[in-house]
Enzyme design. Structure first.
Site, mmCIF file in Angstrom:
data_model
loop_
_atom_site.group_PDB
_atom_site.id
_atom_site.type_symbol
_atom_site.label_atom_id
_atom_site.label_comp_id
_atom_site.label_asym_id
_atom_site.label_seq_id
_atom_site.Cartn_x
_atom_site.Cartn_y
_atom_site.Cartn_z
ATOM 1 N N GLU A 36 0.819 -1.258 0.177
ATOM 2 C CA GLU A 36 -0.109 -0.143 -0.034
ATOM 3 C C GLU A 36 0.835 1.352 -0.176
ATOM 4 O O GLU A 36 1.618 1.598 0.832
ATOM 5 C CB GLU A 36 -0.732 0.083 1.170
ATOM 6 N N LEU A 65 -5.838 -2.032 -0.479
ATOM 7 C CA LEU A 65 -5.683 -1.994 1.026
ATOM 8 C C LEU A 65 -6.305 -3.352 1.304
ATOM 9 O O LEU A 65 -7.378 -3.476 1.871
ATOM 10 C CB LEU A 65 -6.236 -0.928 1.683
ATOM 11 N N GLU A 67 -4.576 -6.619 3.158
ATOM 12 C CA GLU A 67 -3.093 -7.581 3.266
ATOM 13 C C GLU A 67 -3.147 -8.960 2.919
ATOM 14 O O GLU A 67 -2.316 -9.546 2.553
ATOM 15 C CB GLU A 67 -2.978 -7.494 4.934
ATOM 16 N N GLN A 89 2.102 -2.035 5.923
ATOM 17 C CA GLN A 89 2.260 -0.644 6.476
ATOM 18 C C GLN A 89 2.575 -0.543 8.001
ATOM 19 O O GLN A 89 3.643 -0.042 8.346
ATOM 20 C CB GLN A 89 1.237 0.204 6.191
ATOM 21 N N PHE A 90 2.275 -1.625 8.680
ATOM 22 C CA PHE A 90 2.511 -1.720 10.210
ATOM 23 C C PHE A 90 2.359 -3.167 10.476
ATOM 24 O O PHE A 90 1.265 -3.810 10.068
ATOM 25 C CB PHE A 90 1.509 -0.785 11.057
ATOM 26 N N PRO A 96 -4.908 -9.822 8.999
ATOM 27 C CA PRO A 96 -5.691 -10.395 7.757
ATOM 28 C C PRO A 96 -5.048 -11.162 6.794
ATOM 29 O O PRO A 96 -5.143 -11.810 6.125
ATOM 30 C CB PRO A 96 -6.144 -9.039 7.096
ATOM 31 N N HIS A 136 -0.711 -0.333 15.614
ATOM 32 C CA HIS A 136 0.218 0.377 14.943
ATOM 33 C C HIS A 136 1.635 0.021 15.870
ATOM 34 O O HIS A 136 2.815 0.182 15.378
ATOM 35 C CB HIS A 136 0.351 1.868 14.859
#
Length: 332
Positions: A36, A65, A67, A89-90, A96, A136
């Site tokens: 992403e 978006l 995963e 991203q994190f 998922p 996060h």
């Protein structure tokens, strides 16, 4: 690794990630970066900045978006000879994709009886300390260490980040590469321009010592070294061992250090229960029990949901709490 007489750049850890990706994409056209906002935006932490301009949108792919879709697609690519490097991203967003990682990536070689392998490197910023919202800041490396077929890497310095990432991308099996974002930009180090690897599965002694062994990794390495230096003024000589690769874990390094000191502490920011400190302690009990002089102490996060803002500094091990844990092992 050999880096003598090489030209270097002073890089942060996140810049070393980008440098490692660039080097492998330049070296091998089968290496593809995907995730992403990794393309035109260069990633949420700018770890892939400039790669889209250099290699184009067929090798630096902005994905939806999703995963599970990102990792599932990458597994298919890997099975047919490519070397995808998907970014999540994190690390708290990896759940998922967990089914894809543990049910498919980790088992592809054994399920296909060696017909296919999965040269896949899943990158994710991980850990706390940056005042981020929920999902996060988790440190759940133990999830992936528990799964046979996965390698798990957590770097702690820019120079070794590049070498470990290069080794991960070249590895024939899936690697979970967790990047401690707390230290993404906290310090710089001279990093060779040339391509090089740091062997997976090998720990590194960051500080030699004779009184107590302290095992740690990732962002906790720096506060642990700080605590060790401060304790030296009290006459406590702590050896600090950075595991670097959590699976396969360098049990020989753990055993060798503990044989020398007979005492140990383990520092990690993940919750205490089920954390890898327990596995390290079990290794010590099984392999070097007769050298043990005191119970092994654990300095870890707490068994609570990761807190926000005001309590974040209290949750994460910091030098004062690390020193208390080391003293407890020494003074028993």
């Amino acid at each position: 690794m050999s880096t003598q007489d090489a030209s270097t750049q002073s890089l942060t850890l996140v810049q070393a990630v980008r440098d490692g990706l660039y080097g492998e994409m330049e070296r091998n056209e089968d290496v593809i970066v995907m995730g992403e906002d990794v393309g035109k935006n260069g990633g949420v932490f700018r770890a892939t900045q400039g790669l889209h301009e250099e290699f184009g949108d067929e090798r630096v792919v902005d994905t939806p978006l999703a995963e599970s879709g990102i990792v599932g697609t990458a597994i298919g690519m890997a099975a047919y000879g490519m070397r995808p490097v998907p970014e999540i991203q994190f690390s708290g967003f990896m759940y998922p994709a967990f089914d894809q990682i543990v049910s498919h990536a980790a088992r592809l070689r054994t399920r296909s009886r060696g017909r296919y392998n999965c040269p896949l490197t899943v990158r994710a910023p991980y850990g706390g300390g940056i005042r981020a919202p929920e999902h996060h800041s988790e440190s759940k490396e133990a999830f992936y260490v528990h799964e046979a077929g996965l390698k798990v890497v957590v770097p702690s310095t820019p120079k070794e980040t590049k070498g470990l990432l290069t080794a991960a991308i070249r590895d024939p099996d899936p690697v979970i590469f967790l990047e401690p974002k707390l230290i993404y930009r906290s310090f710089r180090e001279d990093v060779p321009d040339e391509s090089y690897t740091v062997d997976l599965g090998e720990a590194k002694v960051r500080r030699e010592g004779s009184d107590v062994s302290v095992f740690t990794w990732g962002a906790m390495t720096r506060p642990t070294l700080e605590a060790a230096e401060e304790l030296s003024e009290e006459g406590i000589d702590a050896e600090v061992v950075d595991l670097r690769t959590l699976s396969p874990m360098d049990t020989d390094a753990i055993v060798d250090s503990f044989k020398k000191t007979g005492r140990a502490a383990v520092v990690h920011e993940a919750p205490k229960t089920g954390g890898l400190a327990g596995e390290i302690i079990a290794t010590i009990q099984e392999e070097v029990l007769l050298y043990q002089e005191a119970p092994v102490t654990r300095v870890t996060g707490f068994d609570v949901p990761y807190p926000l803002y005001a309590l974040e500094d209290y949750y994460l091990p910091e030098p004062a709490r690390i020193k208390d844990g080391i003293r407890e092992a020494v003074e028993f």
